[in-house]
Design a protein around this motif. Structure first.
Motif, PDB file in Angstrom:
ATOM      1  N   ARG A 191      42.776  42.916  45.702  1.00 36.38           N
ATOM      2  CA  ARG A 191      43.396  42.873  44.358  1.00 36.38           C
ATOM      3  C   ARG A 191      41.935  42.627  43.714  1.00 36.38           C
ATOM      4  O   ARG A 191      41.221  43.176  43.052  1.00 36.38           O
ATOM      5  CB  ARG A 191      44.408  42.275  43.818  1.00 36.38           C
ATOM      6  CG  ARG A 191      44.559  42.516  41.964  1.00 36.38           C
ATOM      7  CD  ARG A 191      45.145  41.866  41.505  1.00 36.38           C
ATOM      8  NE  ARG A 191      47.069  41.623  41.558  1.00 36.38           N
ATOM      9  CZ  ARG A 191      47.701  40.724  42.781  1.00 36.38           C
ATOM     10  NH1 ARG A 191      47.288  40.529  42.974  1.00 36.38           N
ATOM     11  NH2 ARG A 191      48.388  40.946  43.104  1.00 36.38           N
ATOM     12  N   SER A 192      41.649  40.929  43.523  1.00 34.38           N
ATOM     13  CA  SER A 192      40.368  40.723  43.380  1.00 34.38           C
ATOM     14  C   SER A 192      38.487  41.657  43.575  1.00 34.38           C
ATOM     15  O   SER A 192      37.657  41.307  42.852  1.00 34.38           O
ATOM     16  CB  SER A 192      39.922  39.018  43.532  1.00 34.38           C
ATOM     17  OG  SER A 192      39.880  38.752  45.259  1.00 34.38           O
TER      18      SER A 192
ATOM     19  N   ILE B 192      38.901  44.605  41.430  1.00 36.84           N
ATOM     20  CA  ILE B 192      38.614  44.630  40.507  1.00 36.84           C
ATOM     21  C   ILE B 192      37.045  44.413  40.489  1.00 36.84           C
ATOM     22  O   ILE B 192      36.212  45.177  38.982  1.00 36.84           O
ATOM     23  CB  ILE B 192      39.346  43.870  39.544  1.00 36.84           C
ATOM     24  CG1 ILE B 192      40.697  44.272  39.319  1.00 36.84           C
ATOM     25  CG2 ILE B 192      38.783  43.100  38.729  1.00 36.84           C
ATOM     26  CD1 ILE B 192      41.955  43.085  39.108  1.00 36.84           C
ATOM     27  N   ASN B 193      36.896  43.080  40.453  1.00 41.02           N
ATOM     28  CA  ASN B 193      34.948  42.910  40.582  1.00 41.02           C
ATOM     29  C   ASN B 193      34.073  43.514  41.899  1.00 41.02           C
ATOM     30  O   ASN B 193      32.892  43.817  41.160  1.00 41.02           O
ATOM     31  CB  ASN B 193      35.277  41.057  41.741  1.00 41.02           C
ATOM     32  CG  ASN B 193      36.321  40.089  40.720  1.00 41.02           C
ATOM     33  OD1 ASN B 193      35.932  40.363  39.663  1.00 41.02           O
ATOM     34  ND2 ASN B 193      36.487  39.239  41.387  1.00 41.02           N
TER      35      ASN B 193
ATOM     36  N   SER C  67      40.977  49.162  37.454  1.00 36.48           N
ATOM     37  CA  SER C  67      41.581  48.379  36.107  1.00 36.48           C
ATOM     38  C   SER C  67      43.061  47.351  36.987  1.00 36.48           C
ATOM     39  O   SER C  67      42.837  47.241  38.304  1.00 36.48           O
ATOM     40  CB  SER C  67      42.358  49.251  35.643  1.00 36.48           C
ATOM     41  OG  SER C  67      43.451  49.967  35.892  1.00 36.48           O
ATOM     42  N   PHE C  68      43.094  46.205  36.477  1.00 37.76           N
ATOM     43  CA  PHE C  68      43.937  45.282  36.795  1.00 37.76           C
ATOM     44  C   PHE C  68      45.256  46.425  37.171  1.00 37.76           C
ATOM     45  O   PHE C  68      45.836  45.680  38.155  1.00 37.76           O
ATOM     46  CB  PHE C  68      44.260  44.034  36.037  1.00 37.76           C
ATOM     47  CG  PHE C  68      45.431  43.519  36.253  1.00 37.76           C
ATOM     48  CD1 PHE C  68      44.898  42.283  37.058  1.00 37.76           C
ATOM     49  CD2 PHE C  68      46.510  43.481  36.053  1.00 37.76           C
ATOM     50  CE1 PHE C  68      45.889  41.576  37.689  1.00 37.76           C
ATOM     51  CE2 PHE C  68      47.884  42.551  36.648  1.00 37.76           C
ATOM     52  CZ  PHE C  68      47.423  41.850  37.656  1.00 37.76           C
TER      53      PHE C  68
ATOM     54  N   ALA D  66      44.393  48.552  40.392  1.00 39.83           N
ATOM     55  CA  ALA D  66      44.018  47.531  41.831  1.00 39.83           C
ATOM     56  C   ALA D  66      45.298  46.576  42.089  1.00 39.83           C
ATOM     57  O   ALA D  66      45.930  46.356  43.299  1.00 39.83           O
ATOM     58  CB  ALA D  66      43.394  46.222  41.121  1.00 39.83           C
TER      59      ALA D  66
END
Length: 338
Positions: free
Chosen positions: A41-42, A45-46, A51-52, A55
Protein backbone atom coordinates in the motif's frame (compact mmCIF):
# COMPACT_ATOMS: atom_id res chain seq x y z
CA UNK A 1 26.67 -48.08 20.84
CA UNK A 2 26.48 -45.91 23.94
CA UNK A 3 27.53 -42.85 21.94
CA UNK A 4 24.88 -43.52 19.27
CA UNK A 5 22.20 -43.94 21.93
CA UNK A 6 23.43 -40.74 23.53
CA UNK A 7 23.11 -38.90 20.19
CA UNK A 8 19.62 -40.27 19.49
CA UNK A 9 18.48 -39.20 22.95
CA UNK A 10 19.73 -35.65 22.40
CA UNK A 11 18.08 -35.42 18.97
CA UNK A 12 14.79 -36.76 20.33
CA UNK A 13 14.85 -34.18 23.12
CA UNK A 14 15.59 -31.40 20.61
CA UNK A 15 12.53 -32.04 18.41
CA UNK A 16 9.84 -30.77 20.85
CA UNK A 17 12.11 -27.86 21.82
CA UNK A 18 12.43 -26.90 18.17
CA UNK A 19 8.64 -27.08 17.77
CA UNK A 20 8.11 -24.75 20.73
CA UNK A 21 10.72 -22.35 19.38
CA UNK A 22 9.02 -22.27 15.98
CA UNK A 23 5.66 -21.43 17.58
CA UNK A 24 7.11 -18.68 19.75
CA UNK A 25 9.16 -17.25 16.88
CA UNK A 26 6.22 -17.16 14.48
CA UNK A 27 3.96 -15.56 17.09
CA UNK A 28 6.51 -12.87 18.00
CA UNK A 29 7.13 -12.00 14.35
CA UNK A 30 3.40 -11.63 13.73
CA UNK A 31 2.77 -9.69 16.94
CA UNK A 32 3.44 -6.16 15.58
CA UNK A 33 0.53 -4.72 13.59
CA UNK A 34 0.71 -4.81 9.80
CA UNK A 35 2.04 -7.21 7.19
CA UNK A 36 3.45 -7.17 3.67
CA UNK A 37 0.22 -5.73 2.28
CA UNK A 38 0.94 -2.52 4.20
CA UNK A 39 4.29 -2.28 2.42
CA UNK A 40 2.51 -2.70 -0.91
CA UNK A 41 0.00 0.00 0.00
CA UNK A 42 2.73 2.48 0.93
CA UNK A 43 4.67 1.70 -2.26
CA UNK A 44 1.58 2.26 -4.42
CA UNK A 45 0.88 5.59 -2.72
CA UNK A 46 4.43 6.94 -2.51
CA UNK A 47 5.88 5.64 -5.76
CA UNK A 48 2.86 4.69 -7.86
CA UNK A 49 0.83 7.83 -7.20
CA UNK A 50 -2.31 5.85 -6.32
CA UNK A 51 -4.95 7.16 -3.98
CA UNK A 52 -5.34 5.60 -0.55
CA UNK A 53 -8.58 3.87 -1.57
CA UNK A 54 -7.04 2.34 -4.72
CA UNK A 55 -3.88 1.28 -2.90
CA UNK A 56 -5.86 -0.18 0.00
CA UNK A 57 -8.08 -2.17 -2.36
CA UNK A 58 -5.05 -3.69 -4.08
CA UNK A 59 -3.40 -4.38 -0.73
CA UNK A 60 -6.49 -6.17 0.58
CA UNK A 61 -6.70 -8.22 -2.61
CA UNK A 62 -3.05 -9.17 -2.15
CA UNK A 63 -3.69 -10.21 1.45
CA UNK A 64 -6.53 -12.49 0.40
CA UNK A 65 -4.57 -13.97 -2.53
CA UNK A 66 -1.56 -14.90 -0.36
CA UNK A 67 -3.47 -15.95 2.75
CA UNK A 68 -2.33 -13.04 4.91
CA UNK A 69 -5.93 -12.48 6.04
CA UNK A 70 -6.17 -15.95 7.58
CA UNK A 71 -5.96 -16.43 11.36
CA UNK A 72 -2.46 -16.70 12.81
CA UNK A 73 -2.77 -20.39 13.85
CA UNK A 74 -3.78 -21.37 10.31
CA UNK A 75 -0.86 -19.46 8.82
CA UNK A 76 1.52 -21.23 11.21
CA UNK A 77 0.07 -24.67 10.52
CA UNK A 78 0.36 -24.14 6.76
CA UNK A 79 3.96 -22.98 7.14
CA UNK A 80 5.16 -25.73 9.47
CA UNK A 81 3.25 -28.43 7.53
CA UNK A 82 4.98 -27.37 4.33
CA UNK A 83 8.36 -27.61 6.05
CA UNK A 84 7.75 -31.05 7.56
CA UNK A 85 5.99 -32.72 4.62
CA UNK A 86 7.53 -31.06 1.55
CA UNK A 87 10.59 -29.19 2.75
CA UNK A 88 8.81 -26.01 1.61
CA UNK A 89 9.59 -22.96 3.76
CA UNK A 90 7.06 -20.80 1.99
CA UNK A 91 7.27 -18.11 -0.67
CA UNK A 92 9.11 -14.83 -0.14
CA UNK A 93 6.74 -11.98 -0.85
CA UNK A 94 9.51 -9.40 -1.20
CA UNK A 95 12.00 -11.43 -3.25
CA UNK A 96 9.17 -13.19 -5.16
CA UNK A 97 10.82 -16.59 -4.99
CA UNK A 98 10.86 -19.57 -2.61
CA UNK A 99 12.25 -18.84 0.83
CA UNK A 100 14.56 -21.84 0.46
CA UNK A 101 16.29 -20.03 -2.42
CA UNK A 102 16.75 -16.88 -0.33
CA UNK A 103 18.18 -18.92 2.55
CA UNK A 104 20.33 -20.99 0.19
CA UNK A 105 21.94 -17.86 -1.22
CA UNK A 106 22.84 -16.25 2.10
CA UNK A 107 23.12 -18.97 4.74
CA UNK A 108 26.26 -20.74 3.37
CA UNK A 109 28.18 -17.44 3.36
CA UNK A 110 27.05 -16.71 6.90
CA UNK A 111 27.96 -20.17 8.19
CA UNK A 112 31.36 -20.05 6.46
CA UNK A 113 32.21 -16.73 8.08
CA UNK A 114 30.86 -17.85 11.46
CA UNK A 115 32.87 -21.10 11.38
CA UNK A 116 36.08 -19.26 10.47
CA UNK A 117 35.46 -16.86 13.37
CA UNK A 118 34.65 -19.76 15.70
CA UNK A 119 37.83 -21.67 14.85
CA UNK A 120 40.03 -18.59 15.21
CA UNK A 121 38.33 -17.52 18.44
CA UNK A 122 38.68 -21.02 19.93
CA UNK A 123 42.36 -21.47 19.02
CA UNK A 124 43.41 -17.97 20.07
CA UNK A 125 41.16 -17.87 23.14
CA UNK A 126 42.34 -21.22 24.50
CA UNK A 127 45.98 -20.33 23.82
CA UNK A 128 45.72 -16.93 25.48
CA UNK A 129 43.81 -18.46 28.40
CA UNK A 130 46.62 -20.96 29.01
CA UNK A 131 49.26 -18.24 28.78
CA UNK A 132 47.35 -15.97 31.18
CA UNK A 133 46.66 -18.72 33.72
CA UNK A 134 50.27 -19.98 33.80
CA UNK A 135 51.50 -16.39 34.29
CA UNK A 136 48.91 -15.27 36.83
CA UNK A 137 49.22 -11.65 38.04
CA UNK A 138 52.07 -10.91 35.62
CA UNK A 139 51.98 -8.10 33.04
CA UNK A 140 51.06 -10.69 30.40
CA UNK A 141 48.06 -11.80 32.44
CA UNK A 142 47.03 -8.18 33.00
CA UNK A 143 47.32 -7.36 29.29
CA UNK A 144 45.36 -10.41 28.16
CA UNK A 145 42.71 -9.84 30.84
CA UNK A 146 42.32 -6.28 29.54
CA UNK A 147 41.85 -7.60 26.01
CA UNK A 148 39.24 -10.04 27.31
CA UNK A 149 37.42 -7.27 29.15
CA UNK A 150 37.25 -5.12 26.02
CA UNK A 151 36.06 -8.02 23.90
CA UNK A 152 33.22 -8.79 26.29
CA UNK A 153 32.07 -5.24 26.97
CA UNK A 154 32.46 -3.24 23.75
CA UNK A 155 29.39 -3.80 21.53
CA UNK A 156 30.20 -5.43 18.22
CA UNK A 157 28.07 -3.00 16.24
CA UNK A 158 30.07 -0.12 17.76
CA UNK A 159 33.36 -1.70 16.69
CA UNK A 160 31.88 -2.19 13.22
CA UNK A 161 30.78 1.45 13.01
CA UNK A 162 34.24 2.66 14.04
CA UNK A 163 35.92 0.47 11.41
CA UNK A 164 33.48 1.64 8.72
CA UNK A 165 34.18 5.28 9.63
CA UNK A 166 37.94 4.80 9.50
CA UNK A 167 37.83 2.83 6.22
CA UNK A 168 35.52 5.27 4.43
CA UNK A 169 36.68 8.65 5.70
CA UNK A 170 40.39 8.00 6.31
CA UNK A 171 41.29 5.35 3.73
CA UNK A 172 38.66 6.20 1.07
CA UNK A 173 37.43 2.61 0.82
CA UNK A 174 34.24 2.60 -1.25
CA UNK A 175 33.44 -1.10 -1.69
CA UNK A 176 32.49 -2.30 1.78
CA UNK A 177 29.05 -3.79 1.09
CA UNK A 178 30.05 -6.76 -1.05
CA UNK A 179 32.29 -9.80 -0.93
CA UNK A 180 34.31 -8.84 -4.02
CA UNK A 181 35.41 -5.82 -5.98
CA UNK A 182 33.68 -5.13 -9.28
CA UNK A 183 36.54 -6.61 -11.34
CA UNK A 184 36.22 -9.95 -9.54
CA UNK A 185 32.40 -10.14 -9.57
CA UNK A 186 32.02 -12.86 -12.21
CA UNK A 187 35.62 -13.99 -12.42
CA UNK A 188 36.61 -17.61 -11.67
CA UNK A 189 38.29 -18.37 -8.37
CA UNK A 190 41.96 -17.49 -8.16
CA UNK A 191 44.44 -16.35 -5.54
CA UNK A 192 43.73 -12.77 -6.57
CA UNK A 193 39.99 -13.23 -6.05
CA UNK A 194 40.60 -14.94 -2.69
CA UNK A 195 42.82 -12.04 -1.57
CA UNK A 196 40.10 -9.63 -2.68
CA UNK A 197 37.56 -11.61 -0.62
CA UNK A 198 39.78 -11.38 2.46
CA UNK A 199 40.11 -7.62 1.98
CA UNK A 200 36.31 -7.30 2.07
CA UNK A 201 35.45 -9.65 4.93
CA UNK A 202 38.36 -9.18 7.34
CA UNK A 203 36.49 -6.59 9.47
CA UNK A 204 33.60 -9.01 10.03
CA UNK A 205 35.97 -11.85 10.92
CA UNK A 206 38.10 -9.65 13.18
CA UNK A 207 35.16 -8.24 15.16
CA UNK A 208 33.34 -11.56 15.65
CA UNK A 209 36.60 -13.35 16.48
CA UNK A 210 37.56 -10.66 19.00
CA UNK A 211 34.34 -11.16 20.96
CA UNK A 212 34.54 -14.96 20.89
CA UNK A 213 38.24 -14.92 21.74
CA UNK A 214 37.52 -12.87 24.85
CA UNK A 215 34.90 -15.31 26.13
CA UNK A 216 37.01 -18.39 25.37
CA UNK A 217 40.05 -16.88 27.06
CA UNK A 218 38.10 -15.93 30.18
CA UNK A 219 36.59 -19.41 30.52
CA UNK A 220 39.88 -21.20 29.82
CA UNK A 221 41.84 -19.02 32.24
CA UNK A 222 39.35 -19.58 35.08
CA UNK A 223 39.11 -23.34 34.46
CA UNK A 224 42.87 -23.79 34.25
CA UNK A 225 43.52 -21.81 37.44
CA UNK A 226 41.09 -24.07 39.31
CA UNK A 227 42.68 -27.18 37.80
CA UNK A 228 46.24 -26.10 38.64
CA UNK A 229 45.28 -26.06 42.31
CA UNK A 230 43.73 -29.53 42.24
CA UNK A 231 45.22 -32.35 44.34
CA UNK A 232 46.16 -34.59 41.41
CA UNK A 233 48.14 -31.73 39.82
CA UNK A 234 50.07 -31.26 43.06
CA UNK A 235 50.73 -35.01 43.06
CA UNK A 236 52.09 -34.82 39.50
CA UNK A 237 54.43 -32.03 40.55
CA UNK A 238 55.56 -34.07 43.56
CA UNK A 239 56.51 -36.92 41.24
CA UNK A 240 59.08 -34.67 39.62
CA UNK A 241 57.32 -33.76 36.38
CA UNK A 242 58.27 -30.45 34.85
CA UNK A 243 55.74 -27.62 35.07
CA UNK A 244 55.22 -27.73 31.31
CA UNK A 245 54.43 -31.44 31.41
CA UNK A 246 52.06 -30.94 34.34
CA UNK A 247 50.18 -28.21 32.48
CA UNK A 248 50.01 -29.93 29.08
CA UNK A 249 49.42 -33.53 30.17
CA UNK A 250 47.31 -33.12 33.30
CA UNK A 251 45.85 -29.64 33.76
CA UNK A 252 44.85 -28.54 30.25
CA UNK A 253 42.90 -31.70 29.23
CA UNK A 254 40.78 -31.51 32.39
CA UNK A 255 40.32 -27.75 32.10
CA UNK A 256 38.93 -28.22 28.59
CA UNK A 257 35.80 -30.09 29.77
CA UNK A 258 33.79 -27.02 30.83
CA UNK A 259 35.08 -25.13 27.79
CA UNK A 260 33.78 -27.82 25.44
CA UNK A 261 30.33 -27.48 26.96
CA UNK A 262 30.68 -23.74 26.51
CA UNK A 263 31.14 -24.23 22.75
CA UNK A 264 27.45 -25.02 22.46
CA UNK A 265 26.78 -21.37 23.30
CA UNK A 266 29.82 -19.89 21.55
CA UNK A 267 28.89 -21.20 18.07
CA UNK A 268 25.56 -19.33 17.99
CA UNK A 269 27.39 -16.37 19.55
CA UNK A 270 29.78 -16.39 16.60
CA UNK A 271 26.83 -16.57 14.22
CA UNK A 272 25.03 -13.64 15.80
CA UNK A 273 28.31 -11.69 15.95
CA UNK A 274 28.74 -12.17 12.22
CA UNK A 275 25.12 -11.14 11.64
CA UNK A 276 25.42 -7.94 13.68
CA UNK A 277 28.61 -6.91 11.91
CA UNK A 278 27.31 -7.87 8.46
CA UNK A 279 24.30 -5.59 9.00
CA UNK A 280 26.62 -2.61 9.52
CA UNK A 281 28.71 -3.52 6.47
CA UNK A 282 25.56 -4.43 4.43
CA UNK A 283 27.08 -7.71 3.29
CA UNK A 284 24.71 -10.09 1.46
CA UNK A 285 24.42 -12.55 4.35
CA UNK A 286 21.68 -13.53 6.79
CA UNK A 287 21.78 -10.36 8.91
CA UNK A 288 20.66 -7.79 6.32
CA UNK A 289 18.06 -10.25 5.00
CA UNK A 290 16.50 -10.60 8.47
CA UNK A 291 16.36 -6.83 8.98
CA UNK A 292 14.99 -6.21 5.50
CA UNK A 293 12.32 -8.89 5.76
CA UNK A 294 11.19 -7.56 9.15
CA UNK A 295 10.91 -4.02 7.76
CA UNK A 296 8.59 -5.04 4.91
CA UNK A 297 6.71 -7.80 6.74
CA UNK A 298 8.06 -10.72 4.71
CA UNK A 299 7.12 -13.05 7.52
CA UNK A 300 8.17 -16.39 6.04
CA UNK A 301 11.71 -15.19 5.35
CA UNK A 302 12.04 -13.80 8.86
CA UNK A 303 10.54 -16.89 10.50
CA UNK A 304 12.73 -19.27 8.50
CA UNK A 305 15.94 -17.42 9.30
CA UNK A 306 15.03 -17.28 13.00
CA UNK A 307 14.23 -21.00 12.90
CA UNK A 308 17.63 -21.64 11.33
CA UNK A 309 19.30 -19.71 14.15
CA UNK A 310 17.38 -21.82 16.67
CA UNK A 311 18.56 -24.99 14.95
CA UNK A 312 22.12 -23.67 15.10
CA UNK A 313 21.85 -23.22 18.86
CA UNK A 314 20.46 -26.75 19.30
CA UNK A 315 23.05 -28.31 16.98
CA UNK A 316 25.84 -26.44 18.75
CA UNK A 317 24.75 -27.87 22.10
CA UNK A 318 24.42 -31.39 20.67
CA UNK A 319 27.93 -31.19 19.21
CA UNK A 320 29.25 -29.97 22.55
CA UNK A 321 27.48 -32.86 24.31
CA UNK A 322 28.98 -35.37 21.87
CA UNK A 323 32.50 -33.99 22.28
CA UNK A 324 32.20 -34.07 26.03
CA UNK A 325 30.73 -37.58 25.94
CA UNK A 326 33.61 -38.73 23.74
CA UNK A 327 36.12 -37.33 26.25
CA UNK A 328 34.30 -38.38 29.42
CA UNK A 329 32.60 -41.82 29.44
CA UNK A 330 30.69 -40.89 32.60
CA UNK A 331 28.71 -38.30 30.64
CA UNK A 332 28.02 -40.78 27.84
CA UNK A 333 26.80 -43.49 30.19
CA UNK A 334 24.61 -41.14 32.25
CA UNK A 335 23.06 -39.68 29.10
CA UNK A 336 22.33 -43.12 27.69
CA UNK A 337 20.78 -44.26 30.95
CA UNK A 338 18.56 -41.17 31.06
Amino acid sequence: MHLLRFLLGRVAAAIPLLFVLSVVTFAIIQAPPGDYSDYIRSQLINQGGASFEEADAQAQAYRAEHGLDRPLPIQYVNWITGIVTRGDFGHSLFYNKPVADVVGERLPRTLALALVCHVLASILGITFGIVAATRQYSWVDTLLSGVSFLGMTVPRFLMALIIVYVMVFHFNVSEINSFHSARYGGAPWSWGKFADLVQHVWPVIAIATFGGLAYNMRVMRGNLLDTLNAQYVETARAKGLSEGAVVVRHAVPNALHPLIMYQGVVLPYMLTGEIETAIIFALPTVGPAIVGSMQVGDVYVTATFMLVLSVTLIVGNIIADLLLAALDPRVRLSGAAA
